[in-house]
Scaffold this active site. Structure first.
Site, PDB file in Angstrom:
ATOM      1  N   ILE A   1       8.223  47.641  -2.215  1.00 20.33           N
ATOM      2  CA  ILE A   1       8.650  48.730  -3.096  1.00 20.33           C
ATOM      3  C   ILE A   1       9.318  49.810  -2.244  1.00 20.33           C
ATOM      4  O   ILE A   1       8.842  50.126  -1.138  1.00 20.33           O
ATOM      5  CB  ILE A   1       7.449  49.345  -3.864  1.00 20.33           C
ATOM      6  CG1 ILE A   1       6.660  48.248  -4.612  1.00 20.33           C
ATOM      7  CG2 ILE A   1       7.921  50.435  -4.834  1.00 20.33           C
ATOM      8  CD1 ILE A   1       7.414  47.511  -5.711  1.00 20.33           C
TER       9      ILE A   1
ATOM     10  N   ALA B   1      -7.460  41.971   3.684  1.00 27.29           N
ATOM     11  CA  ALA B   1      -8.880  41.845   3.311  1.00 27.29           C
ATOM     12  C   ALA B   1      -9.288  42.984   2.386  1.00 27.29           C
ATOM     13  O   ALA B   1     -10.000  42.780   1.391  1.00 27.29           O
ATOM     14  CB  ALA B   1      -9.748  41.842   4.565  1.00 27.29           C
TER      15      ALA B   1
ATOM     16  N   TYR C   1      -5.641  44.991   6.207  1.00 20.70           N
ATOM     17  CA  TYR C   1      -5.065  45.439   4.936  1.00 20.70           C
ATOM     18  C   TYR C   1      -5.242  44.373   3.838  1.00 20.70           C
ATOM     19  O   TYR C   1      -5.629  44.675   2.709  1.00 20.70           O
ATOM     20  CB  TYR C   1      -3.578  45.731   5.164  1.00 20.70           C
ATOM     21  CG  TYR C   1      -2.850  46.342   4.005  1.00 20.70           C
ATOM     22  CD1 TYR C   1      -3.073  47.675   3.634  1.00 20.70           C
ATOM     23  CD2 TYR C   1      -1.908  45.615   3.278  1.00 20.70           C
ATOM     24  CE1 TYR C   1      -2.384  48.250   2.584  1.00 20.70           C
ATOM     25  CE2 TYR C   1      -1.215  46.186   2.220  1.00 20.70           C
ATOM     26  CZ  TYR C   1      -1.450  47.498   1.879  1.00 20.70           C
ATOM     27  OH  TYR C   1      -0.768  48.066   0.829  1.00 20.70           O
TER      28      TYR C   1
ATOM     29  N   GLY D   1      -3.322  59.534  -3.859  1.00 21.12           N
ATOM     30  CA  GLY D   1      -2.111  59.338  -3.054  1.00 21.12           C
ATOM     31  C   GLY D   1      -0.942  60.014  -3.731  1.00 21.12           C
ATOM     32  O   GLY D   1       0.175  59.497  -3.773  1.00 21.12           O
TER      33      GLY D   1
END
Lengths: 255, 86
Positions: free
Chosen positions: A197, A166, A164, A22
């Site tokens: 964030i 899980a 998300y 990422g």
């Protein structure tokens, strides 16, 4: 700045190799920048897919110390190829930061199959594939640091994030299990659970929603990417060698 | 020490060092079973580490699980596999 001595045996080697998935996102870039600033011996590899403009900019300003590597995190072949490229270049891979991920929120009652499977795949399958791709190289080096970026949603999920939450809870469980499997090889595996964030993930939030969210945080502000990066840095250090299987919240005290 | 004995000694040293075993290389017999209570008592996590260590130190690639089971029986079986590849 002091080096974090991520390197184990052979730690005096000039290169400490760090792969961050990422790598074009706000958090990935923040982590990469942090390592580049703190450790003159760090070689940062930013895993990128289609979007790469911001990662290219960081690589351009960092010279040989920061490189891009093509990495579709849900593909076994892509992982094998990326890791082979890094090992060929640096002869080692000391730190893996599994940071890539995405969410597609919806209430479960109306969630499409694809929203479920794509979120599980990009957040959980990716971590499994990444860990498996690097583990032998790290075992051979008798040193490794794997840091999985989970989410506060793993332990404090909001409505609308069954997929998300899980996946991220799965990442925490994978982290704890893998830590037991590779601890004796000198490899630590930890998870970080960031709350709000300041990255592009929050950019969809309007000012009213942001105000409400901040009101629910004891610190009364959102976190900054470098505050997550600082925790990644610590976990990557040689001195953090006894911290493994941990899930550390970075959430301004929400929980 | 003959080449064969030297290789077996080196395998034992690698095992003790890489697997951080709590005994000396000299305490391991050539035929001592690697797994199980009657032998060294290593487990599947050790086995994976041993596979990586054998490749690193002796260049022997242990590809699949079946082959691993065959090779990782004792120091003797590991030594024979390395000798066969040489």
């Amino acid at each position: 700045m002091a080096a974090c001595n991520a390197g184990g045996p052979g730690k005096d080697s000039a290169v400490r190799s760090i792969l961050i998935t990422g790598g074009n996102g706000g958090l990935g870039l923040g982590i990469g920048r942090y390592f580049l600033e703190k450790d003159a011996g760090a070689r940062v590899w930013l895993g990128v897919r289609s979007r790469r403009d911001a990662a290219e900019a960081l690589a351009a300003e960092s010279g040989e110390r920061c490189r891009l590597v093509e990495l579709e995190v849900t593909s076994r072949e892509a992982w094998e190829s990326a890791v082979a490229k890094i090992l060929e270049s640096d002869g080692r891979l000391d730190v893996l930061v599994n940071n890539a991920g995405m969410h597609r929120d919806a209430l479960l009652a109306t969630m499409e199959d694809e929203a479920w499977s794509s979120v599980i795949s990009s957040n959980l399958d990716s971590v499994f594939l990444g860990c498996r791709a690097v583990i032998r190289a790290m075992m051979g080096n008798r040193f490794g640091r794997i840091i999985n970026i989970a989410s506060l949603s793993a332990v404090l999920p909001p409505a609308g994030q069954t997929n998300y939450a899980a996946a991220k809870a799965g990442v925490v469980a994978l982290t704890q299990t893998l830590a037991k499997e590779v601890g004796r090889a000198g490899i630590t595996v930890n998870a970080l659970l960031p709350g709000y964030i300041e990255t592009e993930a929050l950019s969809h939030m309007d000012e009213e929603a942001a105000k409400r969210a901040r009101a629910g945080i004891p610190m009364r502000r959102f976190g900054r990417p470098e505050e997550v990066a600082a925790a990644v840095w610590f976990l990557a250090c040689q001195d953090a060698g006894y911290v493994t299987g941990s899930a550390i919240k970075i959430d301004g005290g929400i929980f | 020490m003959s080449d064969g004995a030297e290789l077996r000694q080196k395998i034992k040293e690698v095992m003790v060092e890489e697997l951080m075993l709590d005994f000396e290389a000299e305490e391991i017999g050539d035929e001592t079973p690697i797994f199980g209570a009657e032998g060294l008592g290593l487990d599947s996590v050790d086995a994976l580490q041993l596979v990586v260590a054998i490749e690193k130190h002796f260049g022997l690639k242990v590809g699949d699980a079946e082959k691993a089971k065959e090779i990782l029986q004792s120091v003797e079986t590991i030594a024979r596999a390395i000798e066969a590849e040489a």
